[in-house]
Design a protein around this motif. Structure first.
Motif, mmCIF file in Angstrom:
data_model
loop_
_atom_site.group_PDB
_atom_site.id
_atom_site.type_symbol
_atom_site.label_atom_id
_atom_site.label_comp_id
_atom_site.label_asym_id
_atom_site.label_seq_id
_atom_site.Cartn_x
_atom_site.Cartn_y
_atom_site.Cartn_z
ATOM 1 N N THR A 33 24.646 6.801 39.055
ATOM 2 C CA THR A 33 24.766 8.235 38.759
ATOM 3 C C THR A 33 23.387 8.896 38.693
ATOM 4 O O THR A 33 23.221 10.019 39.166
ATOM 5 C CB THR A 33 25.536 8.495 37.444
ATOM 6 O OG1 THR A 33 24.984 7.681 36.411
ATOM 7 C CG2 THR A 33 27.010 8.164 37.581
ATOM 8 N N GLU A 34 22.402 8.185 38.174
ATOM 9 C CA GLU A 34 21.058 8.772 38.117
ATOM 10 C C GLU A 34 20.545 9.067 39.527
ATOM 11 O O GLU A 34 20.012 10.146 39.799
ATOM 12 C CB GLU A 34 20.111 7.806 37.395
ATOM 13 C CG GLU A 34 18.739 8.406 37.150
ATOM 14 C CD GLU A 34 17.768 7.392 36.537
ATOM 15 O OE1 GLU A 34 18.236 6.470 35.832
ATOM 16 O OE2 GLU A 34 16.554 7.533 36.796
ATOM 17 N N GLY A 40 22.173 15.916 43.526
ATOM 18 C CA GLY A 40 23.416 16.659 43.261
ATOM 19 C C GLY A 40 24.620 16.077 43.990
ATOM 20 O O GLY A 40 25.599 16.777 44.251
ATOM 21 N N TYR A 41 24.579 14.792 44.341
ATOM 22 C CA TYR A 41 25.678 14.147 45.058
ATOM 23 C C TYR A 41 26.809 13.751 44.094
ATOM 24 O O TYR A 41 26.556 13.444 42.934
ATOM 25 C CB TYR A 41 25.187 12.873 45.772
ATOM 26 C CG TYR A 41 24.236 13.090 46.930
ATOM 27 C CD1 TYR A 41 24.065 14.345 47.511
ATOM 28 C CD2 TYR A 41 23.503 12.020 47.448
ATOM 29 C CE1 TYR A 41 23.199 14.520 48.578
ATOM 30 C CE2 TYR A 41 22.637 12.190 48.519
ATOM 31 C CZ TYR A 41 22.482 13.450 49.080
ATOM 32 O OH TYR A 41 21.627 13.610 50.129
ATOM 33 N N LEU A 64 32.459 9.614 37.200
ATOM 34 C CA LEU A 64 32.833 9.506 38.614
ATOM 35 C C LEU A 64 34.255 10.031 38.839
ATOM 36 O O LEU A 64 35.082 9.984 37.929
ATOM 37 C CB LEU A 64 32.780 8.039 39.072
ATOM 38 C CG LEU A 64 31.416 7.489 39.487
ATOM 39 C CD1 LEU A 64 30.472 7.398 38.302
ATOM 40 C CD2 LEU A 64 31.572 6.105 40.123
ATOM 41 N N GLY A 65 34.519 10.489 40.044
ATOM 42 C CA GLY A 65 35.877 10.832 40.442
ATOM 43 C C GLY A 65 36.535 9.589 41.027
ATOM 44 O O GLY A 65 36.000 8.483 40.909
ATOM 45 N N ALA A 66 37.702 9.764 41.657
ATOM 46 C CA ALA A 66 38.398 8.611 42.222
ATOM 47 C C ALA A 66 38.695 8.826 43.705
ATOM 48 O O ALA A 66 39.011 9.938 44.139
ATOM 49 C CB ALA A 66 39.708 8.368 41.468
ATOM 50 N N PHE A 247 21.017 6.564 48.617
ATOM 51 C CA PHE A 247 21.118 8.025 48.526
ATOM 52 C C PHE A 247 19.912 8.707 49.184
ATOM 53 O O PHE A 247 20.046 9.769 49.775
ATOM 54 C CB PHE A 247 21.283 8.474 47.065
ATOM 55 C CG PHE A 247 22.625 8.098 46.491
ATOM 56 C CD1 PHE A 247 23.803 8.546 47.077
ATOM 57 C CD2 PHE A 247 22.716 7.285 45.364
ATOM 58 C CE1 PHE A 247 25.055 8.196 46.567
ATOM 59 C CE2 PHE A 247 23.962 6.927 44.843
ATOM 60 C CZ PHE A 247 25.126 7.382 45.450
ATOM 61 N N ARG A 248 18.745 8.057 49.087
ATOM 62 C CA ARG A 248 17.556 8.639 49.725
ATOM 63 C C ARG A 248 17.758 8.708 51.247
ATOM 64 O O ARG A 248 17.357 9.679 51.896
ATOM 65 C CB ARG A 248 16.309 7.819 49.384
ATOM 66 C CG ARG A 248 15.018 8.577 49.693
ATOM 67 C CD ARG A 248 13.749 7.737 49.509
ATOM 68 N NE ARG A 248 13.784 6.885 48.341
ATOM 69 C CZ ARG A 248 13.817 5.551 48.376
ATOM 70 N NH1 ARG A 248 13.831 4.908 49.543
ATOM 71 N NH2 ARG A 248 13.821 4.833 47.263
#
Ligand code: LLP
Length: 390
Positions: A33-34, A40-41, A64-66, A247-248
């Motif tokens: 999450t960090e 902002g993902y 988190l969502g699912a 993510f990068r």
């Protein structure tokens, strides 16, 4: 080393069972999450990897969502407190009942995988007097380096709408008033360790998104699917996958407008390393050819990945590790009790001399382990034990 270290003389519960380290799960979620928040993902946890309640609880609490691939998973997510506005629903074969349930719940978006599915969702939404959000799952024809059974984004795969069909999809969408196209969805495969594949995906997405935008479709969301791999060889060297690099890579390659949100559907990378399958040696024997077998009480009914994909899981002899005197090493194949020749967890590995009653751990089994269990040979489903509670 296994988190389920056994102390000399301690009693081990009846085997086989799954052991989950919730502390490692929390740390993994913290890093994921960090790193996602940096850009902002949004992350939707791929429920297909594992649905044990304490695990879902940690994941939901982390925000988190699912990501669901059946109506049953949508129901499970809702019942475990995931907000419908954070649920996405993919799958090549959604039944009418599953679609109706998800429409009733008001989920965030359907990831649609065929032109016919668009029409069916439109009809079922109309019957409920609703307009629903749809993301088109486009097959980008990207080939990741992974096992062919778990790669999904190539032209010949059954998944997604082919890029050769997008023209028709767009024409069709304008005639379907009960669906609103909100974005595009992609998923190229699973257990992808080479981040270059994700860079390639992002570049393809840029082209495809431009194509839609040029035709007047506003894409509010871009969903990159899941697929980040883990280190099955060295679970202790890399207990938490490279979320920063992952993510990068998207940040560096994906073109995102200010008003667009980017979504991910991660399963394996979140839960794989926190799970271990604990089993006991029932018998040892030597074949006519001189190969030594340790037959254990867990099999492909508890963990099918080695039989199905020739997947490798690190195996440790916890009893041998707990002893003061080192045991001699030997060459062993470690097999389960199921009446199938493919029920072998590892072939001819260097392993400490093993005896009846020894307790073994199969590492990195938190994802696609217990969830893929079966009752074959009339075996009961193995229980789960949780450690590292707060
Ligand atoms: N999104 C979609 C549309 C998917 O099909 C999958 C996985 C995911 C997300 C999550 O992918 P992950 O982050 O876990 O790589 N049973 C196989 C893996 C099957 C994966 C299926 N789809 C295994 O044991 O390796």
């Amino acid at each position: 080393m296994s988190k389920y270290a056994i102390k000399p003389g301690a009693t081990v519960p009846p085997t086989p069972f799954y052991y989950y380290d919730l502390d490692l799960l929390r740390r993994t979620l913290g890093v994921a999450t960090e790193e996602a928040n940096r850009y902002g993902y949004h992350i939707h946890y791929a429920m297909k990897a594992n649905v044990e309640r304490p695990i879902l609880e940690e994941i939901r609490r982390a925000g988190l969502g699912a990501d669901c691939v059946s109506g049953y998973e949508v129901r499970c997510a809702v019942e475990n407190g995931f907000a419908p506005e954070k649920i996405v629903f993919a799958g090549v074969g959604k039944s009418d009942g599953e679609i109706e349930y998800a429409i009733e719940q008001g989920i965030f978006a359907f990831n649609c995988e065929s032109l016919q599915e668009l029409e069916v969702i439109d009809g079922l939404a109309k019957a409920q007097g609703r307009r629903v959000n749809v993301a088109l799952r486009i097959n980008p024809d990207v080939r990741p380096e992974t096992h062919r059974y778990i790669s999904t984004g190539q032209a010949e795969s059954k998944f997604g709408i082919s890029y050769t069909e997008v023209d028709e999809a767009l024409a069709r969408l304008n005639e379907l008033p009960n669906i609103r196209i909100v974005g595009l969805h992609f998923h190229i495969g699973s257990q992808i360790r080479n981040l270059e594949s994700f860079a390639e995906l992002a570049e393809r997405v840029n082209e495809i998104a431009r194509w839609f935008e040029e035709r007047g479709v506003t894409l509010r969301h871009l969903n990159m699917g899941g697929g980040l791999g883990i280190d099955y060889e060295g679970p202790d060297e890399e207990p938490i996958p490279d979320f920063a690099g992952y993510f990068r890579t998207f940040h560096d390659h994906l073109k995102v407008r200010e008003d667009q949100t980017v979504h991910f559907e991660l399963g394996r990378s979140i839960v794989a390393q926190c799970g271990e399958l604990i089993t006991r040696v029932l018998f040892t024997k030597t074949t006519a050819g001189g190969a030594r077998f340790a037959i254990v009480d867990a099999g492909m009914t508890e963990l099918i990945r080695p039989a199905l994909y020739h997947a490798h899981h690190r195996i440790e002899n916890l009893t041998a590790e707990a002893e003061k005197e080192k045991r001699a090493m030997g060459v062993y194949s470690i097999a389960g009790p199921i009446c199938e020749s493919s029920d072998v967890f590892a072939r001819e590995i260097e392993f400490p001399e093993s005896r009846r009653g020894d307790v073994l751990a199969l590492r990195s089994t938190g994802a696609y382990g217990s969830i893929m269990a079966s009752n074959y040979n009339m075996r009961p489903i193995a229980p789960s034990i949780f450690g590292g509670e707060e």
